[in-house]
Scaffold this motif. Structure first.
Motif, mmCIF file in Angstrom:
data_model
loop_
_atom_site.group_PDB
_atom_site.id
_atom_site.type_symbol
_atom_site.label_atom_id
_atom_site.label_comp_id
_atom_site.label_asym_id
_atom_site.label_seq_id
_atom_site.Cartn_x
_atom_site.Cartn_y
_atom_site.Cartn_z
ATOM 1 N N VAL A 198 -7.101 6.093 6.462
ATOM 2 C CA VAL A 198 -7.308 6.432 7.879
ATOM 3 C C VAL A 198 -8.187 7.678 7.972
ATOM 4 O O VAL A 198 -9.170 7.709 8.724
ATOM 5 C CB VAL A 198 -5.960 6.669 8.597
ATOM 6 N N ALA A 199 -7.843 8.702 7.200
ATOM 7 C CA ALA A 199 -8.587 9.968 7.250
ATOM 8 C C ALA A 199 -10.040 9.779 6.823
ATOM 9 O O ALA A 199 -10.956 10.272 7.488
ATOM 10 C CB ALA A 199 -7.907 11.004 6.351
ATOM 11 N N PHE A 200 -10.258 9.044 5.748
ATOM 12 C CA PHE A 200 -11.630 8.864 5.266
ATOM 13 C C PHE A 200 -12.458 8.040 6.249
ATOM 14 O O PHE A 200 -13.643 8.343 6.480
ATOM 15 C CB PHE A 200 -11.655 8.224 3.879
ATOM 16 N N LEU A 252 12.343 10.213 12.576
ATOM 17 C CA LEU A 252 12.022 8.788 12.650
ATOM 18 C C LEU A 252 13.306 7.998 12.870
ATOM 19 O O LEU A 252 14.227 8.056 12.063
ATOM 20 C CB LEU A 252 11.322 8.344 11.363
ATOM 21 N N LYS A 253 13.358 7.271 13.970
ATOM 22 C CA LYS A 253 14.583 6.562 14.337
ATOM 23 C C LYS A 253 14.668 5.159 13.739
ATOM 24 O O LYS A 253 15.737 4.681 13.421
ATOM 25 C CB LYS A 253 14.709 6.498 15.855
ATOM 26 N N LYS A 254 13.530 4.493 13.597
ATOM 27 C CA LYS A 254 13.524 3.129 13.063
ATOM 28 C C LYS A 254 12.581 3.053 11.873
ATOM 29 O O LYS A 254 11.391 3.339 12.009
ATOM 30 C CB LYS A 254 13.057 2.130 14.124
ATOM 31 N N ILE A 255 13.107 2.651 10.738
ATOM 32 C CA ILE A 255 12.276 2.546 9.540
ATOM 33 C C ILE A 255 11.142 1.535 9.743
ATOM 34 O O ILE A 255 10.076 1.672 9.154
ATOM 35 C CB ILE A 255 13.133 2.202 8.291
ATOM 36 N N GLU A 256 11.355 0.563 10.622
ATOM 37 C CA GLU A 256 10.311 -0.434 10.892
ATOM 38 C C GLU A 256 9.069 0.207 11.517
ATOM 39 O O GLU A 256 7.979 -0.332 11.426
ATOM 40 C CB GLU A 256 10.840 -1.527 11.841
ATOM 41 N N ALA A 257 9.253 1.354 12.144
ATOM 42 C CA ALA A 257 8.140 2.042 12.801
ATOM 43 C C ALA A 257 7.417 3.016 11.865
ATOM 44 O O ALA A 257 6.465 3.676 12.272
ATOM 45 C CB ALA A 257 8.644 2.794 14.026
ATOM 46 N N PHE A 258 7.847 3.090 10.612
ATOM 47 C CA PHE A 258 7.306 4.089 9.685
ATOM 48 C C PHE A 258 5.793 4.003 9.543
ATOM 49 O O PHE A 258 5.094 5.008 9.638
ATOM 50 C CB PHE A 258 7.970 3.961 8.310
ATOM 51 N N GLU A 259 5.263 2.811 9.319
ATOM 52 C CA GLU A 259 3.821 2.671 9.096
ATOM 53 C C GLU A 259 3.019 3.081 10.333
ATOM 54 O O GLU A 259 1.982 3.733 10.208
ATOM 55 C CB GLU A 259 3.492 1.240 8.673
ATOM 56 N N THR A 260 3.506 2.723 11.506
ATOM 57 C CA THR A 260 2.833 3.125 12.753
ATOM 58 C C THR A 260 2.864 4.637 12.914
ATOM 59 O O THR A 260 1.864 5.263 13.283
ATOM 60 C CB THR A 260 3.513 2.452 13.962
ATOM 61 N N TRP A 261 4.007 5.223 12.625
ATOM 62 C CA TRP A 261 4.188 6.673 12.707
ATOM 63 C C TRP A 261 3.251 7.378 11.724
ATOM 64 O O TRP A 261 2.586 8.362 12.060
ATOM 65 C CB TRP A 261 5.655 6.971 12.409
ATOM 66 N N LEU A 262 3.180 6.847 10.507
ATOM 67 C CA LEU A 262 2.302 7.381 9.471
ATOM 68 C C LEU A 262 0.850 7.366 9.937
ATOM 69 O O LEU A 262 0.124 8.354 9.825
ATOM 70 C CB LEU A 262 2.471 6.493 8.236
ATOM 71 N N THR A 305 3.372 17.090 7.213
ATOM 72 C CA THR A 305 3.970 16.836 8.522
ATOM 73 C C THR A 305 5.024 15.726 8.433
ATOM 74 O O THR A 305 6.118 15.847 8.995
ATOM 75 C CB THR A 305 2.882 16.448 9.549
ATOM 76 N N ILE A 306 4.695 14.662 7.717
ATOM 77 C CA ILE A 306 5.628 13.551 7.548
ATOM 78 C C ILE A 306 6.892 14.024 6.833
ATOM 79 O O ILE A 306 8.007 13.729 7.261
ATOM 80 C CB ILE A 306 4.945 12.394 6.788
ATOM 81 N N TRP A 307 6.718 14.769 5.753
ATOM 82 C CA TRP A 307 7.865 15.276 4.992
ATOM 83 C C TRP A 307 8.773 16.147 5.865
ATOM 84 O O TRP A 307 9.992 16.019 5.830
ATOM 85 C CB TRP A 307 7.358 16.069 3.786
ATOM 86 N N ARG A 308 8.158 17.011 6.658
ATOM 87 C CA ARG A 308 8.938 17.937 7.493
ATOM 88 C C ARG A 308 9.635 17.244 8.666
ATOM 89 O O ARG A 308 10.594 17.778 9.217
ATOM 90 C CB ARG A 308 8.034 19.044 8.034
ATOM 91 N N ASN A 309 9.128 16.089 9.070
ATOM 92 C CA ASN A 309 9.627 15.449 10.290
ATOM 93 C C ASN A 309 10.248 14.070 10.083
ATOM 94 O O ASN A 309 10.579 13.403 11.063
ATOM 95 C CB ASN A 309 8.492 15.353 11.313
ATOM 96 N N VAL A 346 0.847 -1.189 0.000
ATOM 97 C CA VAL A 346 0.000 0.000 0.000
ATOM 98 C C VAL A 346 0.887 1.244 0.000
ATOM 99 O O VAL A 346 1.811 1.361 0.787
ATOM 100 C CB VAL A 346 -0.929 0.009 1.238
ATOM 101 N N CYS A 347 0.579 2.157 -0.884
ATOM 102 C CA CYS A 347 1.299 3.428 -0.942
ATOM 103 C C CYS A 347 1.023 4.214 0.345
ATOM 104 O O CYS A 347 -0.086 4.167 0.893
ATOM 105 C CB CYS A 347 0.816 4.201 -2.162
ATOM 106 N N SER A 348 2.028 4.920 0.828
ATOM 107 C CA SER A 348 1.890 5.680 2.073
ATOM 108 C C SER A 348 0.723 6.655 2.032
ATOM 109 O O SER A 348 -0.048 6.762 2.983
ATOM 110 C CB SER A 348 3.177 6.442 2.358
ATOM 111 N N SER A 349 0.571 7.365 0.916
ATOM 112 C CA SER A 349 -0.527 8.334 0.836
ATOM 113 C C SER A 349 -1.886 7.637 0.831
ATOM 114 O O SER A 349 -2.860 8.171 1.359
ATOM 115 C CB SER A 349 -0.370 9.240 -0.381
#
Length: 70
Positions: A12-14, A41-51, A33-37, A3-6
């Motif tokens: 989630v938003a819808f 992100l310290k662990k790439i494995e946490a990316f989806e949760t962070w997103l 917000t994601i782009w600016r921050n 699944v693409c990040s966007s």
């Protein structure tokens, strides 16, 4: 993930906002917000949760502001 990040952010938003325009606004705000921050992100494995967390927070902000405007 396939699944693409966007797409994940929009889903989630819808699900929260039940409105295409508000979901698009929340998605745009979340992606900015994601782009600016991303450097925080310290662990790439946490990316989806962070997103998901950012998408949820931005959607919640829109819900709160729309309730105030009523």
């Amino acid at each position: 993930s396939d699944v693409c990040s966007s797409d994940l952010v929009y889903a989630v938003a819808f699900a929260m906002l039940k409105n295409k325009e508000d979901a698009e606004d929340a998605t745009q705000q979340a992606l900015i917000t994601i782009w600016r921050n991303i450097h925080h992100l310290k662990k790439i494995e946490a990316f989806e949760t962070w997103l998901y967390h950012i998408a949820y927070t931005r959607s919640l902000n829109i819900l709160k502001s729309s309730e105030i405007g009523r």
